[in-house]
Design an enzyme around this catalytic site. Structure first.
Site, short mmCIF file in Angstrom:
data_model
loop_
_atom_site.label_atom_id
_atom_site.label_comp_id
_atom_site.label_asym_id
_atom_site.label_seq_id
_atom_site.Cartn_x
_atom_site.Cartn_y
_atom_site.Cartn_z
N LYS A 169 -1.14 -16.89 8.28
CA LYS A 169 -0.25 -16.06 9.10
C LYS A 169 0.65 -16.86 10.05
O LYS A 169 1.76 -17.21 9.68
CB LYS A 169 -1.04 -15.01 9.85
CG LYS A 169 -1.61 -13.91 8.93
CD LYS A 169 -2.18 -12.79 9.75
CE LYS A 169 -2.84 -11.71 8.93
NZ LYS A 169 -1.91 -10.75 8.37
N ASP A 223 -13.07 -16.79 9.08
CA ASP A 223 -11.72 -16.43 8.65
C ASP A 223 -10.90 -16.21 9.92
O ASP A 223 -11.04 -15.19 10.60
CB ASP A 223 -11.80 -15.16 7.79
CG ASP A 223 -10.42 -14.64 7.39
OD1 ASP A 223 -9.41 -15.07 7.96
OD2 ASP A 223 -10.37 -13.76 6.51
N TYR A 265 0.82 -1.22 0.00
CA TYR A 265 0.00 0.00 0.00
C TYR A 265 0.86 1.27 0.00
O TYR A 265 0.70 2.13 0.87
CB TYR A 265 -0.92 0.03 1.23
CG TYR A 265 -1.65 -1.27 1.49
CD1 TYR A 265 -2.70 -1.67 0.67
CD2 TYR A 265 -1.28 -2.10 2.55
CE1 TYR A 265 -3.36 -2.85 0.90
CE2 TYR A 265 -1.93 -3.30 2.78
CZ TYR A 265 -2.98 -3.66 1.95
OH TYR A 265 -3.63 -4.84 2.18
N TYR A 289 -12.28 -7.64 7.09
CA TYR A 289 -11.17 -7.63 6.13
C TYR A 289 -10.81 -9.08 5.86
O TYR A 289 -10.58 -9.86 6.79
CB TYR A 289 -9.94 -6.88 6.70
CG TYR A 289 -8.76 -7.01 5.77
CD1 TYR A 289 -8.62 -6.16 4.67
CD2 TYR A 289 -7.82 -8.03 5.93
CE1 TYR A 289 -7.58 -6.32 3.78
CE2 TYR A 289 -6.78 -8.20 5.04
CZ TYR A 289 -6.66 -7.34 3.97
OH TYR A 289 -5.64 -7.51 3.08
N1 PMP Z 1 -8.01 -12.52 6.32
C1 PMP Z 1 -7.63 -11.85 7.42
C2 PMP Z 1 -8.56 -11.83 8.61
C3 PMP Z 1 -6.40 -11.18 7.45
O1 PMP Z 1 -6.04 -10.49 8.54
C4 PMP Z 1 -5.56 -11.24 6.31
C5 PMP Z 1 -4.21 -10.56 6.25
N2 PMP Z 1 -4.09 -9.35 6.89
C6 PMP Z 1 -5.98 -11.97 5.18
C7 PMP Z 1 -7.21 -12.60 5.23
C8 PMP Z 1 -5.14 -12.06 3.95
O2 PMP Z 1 -4.01 -12.84 4.16
P1 PMP Z 1 -2.71 -12.65 3.25
O3 PMP Z 1 -2.19 -11.28 3.54
O4 PMP Z 1 -1.79 -13.75 3.73
O5 PMP Z 1 -3.13 -12.85 1.84
#
Ligand code: PMP
Length: 428
Positions: free
Chosen positions: A276, A247, A18, A146
């Protein structure tokens, strides 16, 4: 060692997350990292408050994780997963099935969090094809959510503070539910559940699934809400015959004080994404788990198979280090580490709410959030923090930490003291 010319190259030729190519924010050269510290190339140590965006839970340069990578490199770094299997993938699959709630038994090993979300959405779409039901092409999600930066993931991310405006002509239009109000202990607002019910019922014939981040909404606002909302959402999905996707890419593997955030409410989704911290932050890897019923129904669709298969699926290096990371977790020190972090943040970080520039503070498990009244000037704040020997990267009004689980009390205290200093200066 990066020279000033190298750093100029970086500024002119490399995208960072970003950032503007015209006027990039400064990037600090880090030469190595160990435990809870990043070392700038001039040798200055920085205490890490970010765990490299939630991922480095056991600390940097961990001997057991290093060894897992060395051992695996000597065997094979990569091999295709089509028509081939290998011990790292099977061991990781076994660990994931063992650690997650019982019905989640089918594992797709994806290459990043966003891809695991795409996989989850695709599974939901193919599930309805498998049931012979047409027209289920949309998703419902919470505002302030998100889920990643790829298109499917963006389409279920908050429509206002997310990126919908930029890609509106291309993004599918989804259904957004008002998010639960802030506060782990705030009583459930039944009127909100009624509104969810109305909205979901009105759209049920076009919805494939509901996707949410359980208990903590991360990048969309660092919002912590009462887990009891998840039980209501689960019942609504059951009543209206909708799939539920959690998620847990940010919240999974202990961060919220439970191994998975959904365990605060004992609610089980049909599909789960994790990423992660899965590899202890060593490599990019994520996974989508689903129930046997979902997996079987997906494969009754016209395609007869689940339609996804990236080149680096189940990369052996990533799987091996993930298995080692999950082994470290299963040795069981994380609950105490998270409790210690939570206790100190409750004592020292929550009171920052008294500072004029601060709108709100909140803590859950190893997550500490200070929400400012005004957006922060990132470059300026970061320079100050580096001057104090800490690494925290705010965004917008959110000034937050989620350190590696192995952080020492004096290190955490120093992170919070530095946050206090920045908030106090912002107030004058
Ligand atoms: N879902 C959530 C809840 C996240 O926090 C993130 C990453 N910040 C993602 C999906 C996307 O993961 P990545 O950056 O490994 O593509």
């Amino acid at each position: 060692m990066l020279t000033p010319e190298d750093l100029a190259f970086d500024r002119e030729h490399l995208w960072h997350p970003y950032t503007s190519a015209l006027n990039p924010l400064p990037s600090y050269p880090v030469a190595r990292a160990a435990g809870c510290e990043l070392f700038l190339q001039d040798g200055r140590p920085l205490i890490d408050g970010m765990a490299s965006w939630w991922s480095v839970i056991h600390g940097y340069n961990h001997p057991r994780l290093n060894q897992a990578v060395f051992d695996q490199v000597a065997q094979m770094s990569h091999v295709m997963f089509g028509g081939i299997t290998h011990e790292p993938a099977v061991r990781l699959g076994q660990a994931l099935v063992r650690m997650t709630p019982e019905p989640l038994t089918t594992v797709f090993l994806a290459d990043s969090g966003s891809v695991s979300v795409e996989v989850a959405l695709k599974q939901a779409l193919q599930y309805w094809q498998g049931r012979g039901v047409k027209g289920r092409y949309r998703f419902a999600a919470f505002r302030y959510g998100y889920h990643g930066d790829t298109f499917g993931a963006m389409s279920v991310t908050d429509p206002e503070n997310g990126m919908h405006g930029l890609f509106a002509g291309f993004l599918p239009s989804n259904v957004f539910l008002d998010a639960p109000p802030l506060g782990y202990d705030m009583p459930v607002e039944l009127s909100l559940i009624t509104r969810w019910r109305e909205q979901l019922a009105a759209h049920r014939h076009e919805l494939a699934a509901v996707i949410v981040e359980p208990v903590v909404q991360g990048a969309g606002g660092m919002r912590i809400y009462n887990p009891a909302y998840l039980a209501h959402l689960r019942s609504l999905c059951d009543e209206l015959d909708l799939l539920l996707i959690f998620d847990e890419i940010a919240t999974g593997f202990g961060r919220t004080g439970r191994l998975f955030a959904m365990q605060h409410a004992q609610v089980i989704p049909d599909i789960l994404t994790v990423g992660k911290a899965l590899t202890g932050g060593y490599m990019t890897l994520a996974a989508t788990l689903c129930t046997r019923a979902v997996a079987e129904t997906v494969c009754r669709s016209e395609a007869g198979v689940f339609m996804h298969g990236p080149t680096f699926m189940a990369n052996p290096l990533a799987c091996q280090v993930a298995t080692a990371s999950l082994e470290l977790l299963s040795e069981g020190r994380w609950p105490e580490q998270i409790q210690a972090m939570e206790a100190m943040m409750r004592n020292l970080l929550l009171p920052l709410a008294e500072i004029d520039s601060v709108a709100d503070t909140r803590v859950l498990g190893g997550i500490g959030v200070v929400e400012m009244r005004q957006p922060m000037r990132v470059a300026e704040v970061q320079k100050k923090l580096i001057g104090r020997g800490v690494w925290i990267r705010p965004f917008g009004k959110l000034f937050y930490i989620m350190p590696p689980y192995v952080i020492q009390p004096e290190q955490l205290r120093h992170l919070i003291d530095s946050m206090r200093a920045v908030c106090t200066e912002a107030a004058v």
